[in-house]
Write a protein that holds these residues in place. Sequence first.
Motif, PDB file in Angstrom:
ATOM      1  N   ALA A 176     -22.329 -45.832  -5.756  1.00 20.81           N
ATOM      2  CA  ALA A 176     -22.271 -45.219  -3.954  1.00 20.81           C
ATOM      3  C   ALA A 176     -20.960 -45.348  -4.001  1.00 20.81           C
ATOM      4  CB  ALA A 176     -23.112 -45.656  -2.760  1.00 20.81           C
ATOM      5  N   ASN A 177     -20.665 -46.269  -3.709  1.00 20.23           N
ATOM      6  CA  ASN A 177     -18.687 -46.525  -3.476  1.00 20.23           C
ATOM      7  C   ASN A 177     -18.655 -47.931  -3.894  1.00 20.23           C
ATOM      8  OD1 ASN A 177     -19.305 -48.220  -1.230  1.00 20.23           O
ATOM      9  ND2 ASN A 177     -19.721 -46.122  -0.411  1.00 20.23           N
ATOM     10  N   ALA A 178     -16.889 -48.714  -3.964  1.00 26.06           N
ATOM     11  CA  ALA A 178     -17.576 -50.446  -4.151  1.00 26.06           C
ATOM     12  C   ALA A 178     -17.654 -50.588  -3.303  1.00 26.06           C
ATOM     13  CB  ALA A 178     -15.751 -50.485  -5.087  1.00 26.06           C
ATOM     14  N   GLU A 179     -18.125 -50.684  -1.946  1.00 29.81           N
ATOM     15  CA  GLU A 179     -18.331 -51.709  -1.083  1.00 29.81           C
ATOM     16  C   GLU A 179     -19.566 -51.682  -0.279  1.00 29.81           C
ATOM     17  OE1 GLU A 179     -15.759 -48.586  -0.476  1.00 29.81           O
ATOM     18  OE2 GLU A 179     -13.979 -50.348  -0.772  1.00 29.81           O
ATOM     19  N   ARG A 180     -20.694 -51.011  -1.025  1.00 28.87           N
ATOM     20  CA  ARG A 180     -21.679 -50.767  -0.278  1.00 28.87           C
ATOM     21  C   ARG A 180     -22.437 -51.457  -0.993  1.00 28.87           C
ATOM     22  NH1 ARG A 180     -25.703 -47.526   0.663  1.00 28.87           N
ATOM     23  NH2 ARG A 180     -25.004 -45.333  -0.411  1.00 28.87           N
ATOM     24  N   LYS A 181     -23.436 -52.481  -0.760  1.00 29.02           N
ATOM     25  CA  LYS A 181     -24.489 -53.417  -0.971  1.00 29.02           C
ATOM     26  C   LYS A 181     -25.656 -52.582  -1.087  1.00 29.02           C
ATOM     27  CE  LYS A 181     -20.525 -55.481  -3.395  1.00 29.02           C
ATOM     28  NZ  LYS A 181     -21.121 -57.110  -3.341  1.00 29.02           N
ATOM     29  N   CYS A 188     -29.867 -38.085  -1.054  1.00 28.83           N
ATOM     30  CA  CYS A 188     -30.858 -39.705  -0.322  1.00 28.83           C
ATOM     31  C   CYS A 188     -29.436 -41.092  -0.809  1.00 28.83           C
ATOM     32  CB  CYS A 188     -31.515 -39.517  -1.635  1.00 28.83           C
ATOM     33  SG  CYS A 188     -32.642 -41.272  -0.223  1.00 28.83           S
ATOM     34  N   GLU A 189     -29.570 -40.955   0.071  1.00 32.38           N
ATOM     35  CA  GLU A 189     -28.446 -42.087   0.517  1.00 32.38           C
ATOM     36  C   GLU A 189     -28.804 -43.514   1.356  1.00 32.38           C
ATOM     37  OE1 GLU A 189     -23.827 -42.319  -0.619  1.00 32.38           O
ATOM     38  OE2 GLU A 189     -24.069 -40.747   0.987  1.00 32.38           O
TER      39      GLU A 189
END
Length: 391
Positions: free
Chosen positions: A192-197, A225-226
């Motif tokens: 998704a991106n570098a921050e969301r875990k 879908c996230e």
Amino acid sequence: MFRPIIALLPSIFLIVSCTHRYGQKVHILDSELSKNYTIPFLDISNETERHVIVDRDSTKYFGHPSTLLMNDGHTMYCAYSLNHGGPPLFLKRSNDGGLSWSDYLPIPGNANIADNCPFLFYLPDSQGVNRLLMMVGGDDGEANGMWQASSYDGGQTWSNYKNNGRTSVVASPTIVAVDSDGKLLMWHHAYANAERKAGDRLALSVYQSESIDGGETWGNTHPICEIENASPCEPAVVVSPDGKELACLMRENSRRLNSVVTFSKDEGETWIAPKELTASLTGDRHQPKYTKDKKYLLVTFRDMAFDSPTKGDFVLWIGTYDDIKNGTEGIGRVKLLNQYPPKNDTGYSGLELLPDGTFVATTYVKYKEKDKYNSIVSVRFKLEDILTRLQ
């Protein structure tokens, strides 16, 4: 209305008005459904007369196969990789519906540049000329690249792979033609991106891309879908029997939730908030296939239901589209093949339906307990036989 492309190529769900467009929302979804299932179960994994060995070598690990049945009903292709999602690629053809297999066929000349789970499709190019399209991922840890090559002579020769510009861990297992304007839709997953875990790992999201030139180029890529603290991935899209709805079945890689599903009633323009699937459909790399009359829907996958006695094995779910939509468990579950330890390294598969009603489910599996490496193995069955034996 939708037309699935031939591919190697899926409490109660409430269809709600919440929709998901690019950039709108990361959904919150709690784990609320049971971690086990109650539907009848059948084990046919030891019925070796059903098995066909596609490839087995005591010195090689074969993995992640997918299959393609051609329109003639008997020509079938099987593509797979060496090691766990790695190059090189292998391709074979069967002229008798998967009962016997050829030697290795040619592959794209630059196949060593890309890896991770090949998928095969049969579709016209932008000039209307029929072709085989092969897609692979190019995961280097950053989910970079999706690669594709074309063949116009039945897999005897291939173009080189070219990067189609999409970001994906693996290639798309599903392409659907949208009748209203002739475009193709495909689904794939990436970080998704570098921050969301999700847990202690980067979160995955499921994306949709479209093509208006027969799959030669792809664009309008956006997430469908996230989920907060979860990783939906490996999307398999099923068209409803009436052709008016899409259901996207997804693995949930954080293992916090059961597998999940989302629906679209407007040709992929919007998707409702994701819901958990029942434990009976919880697993990895769903591969759906209808019976000829679309009365039944069959789905193969690696069993990852939390409390399942066959967790980590290659299994089959039997039900209907309405079971998925309504959140009911389905008709039954079948253990197709046992995966000897280490578990969980099986289940990426092809599922084909022959004209005589025979299903051919192909996977990679540690076939015998003494085997060091995984082989490519098919299981053949007719639904009528399975239904009469389910208890």
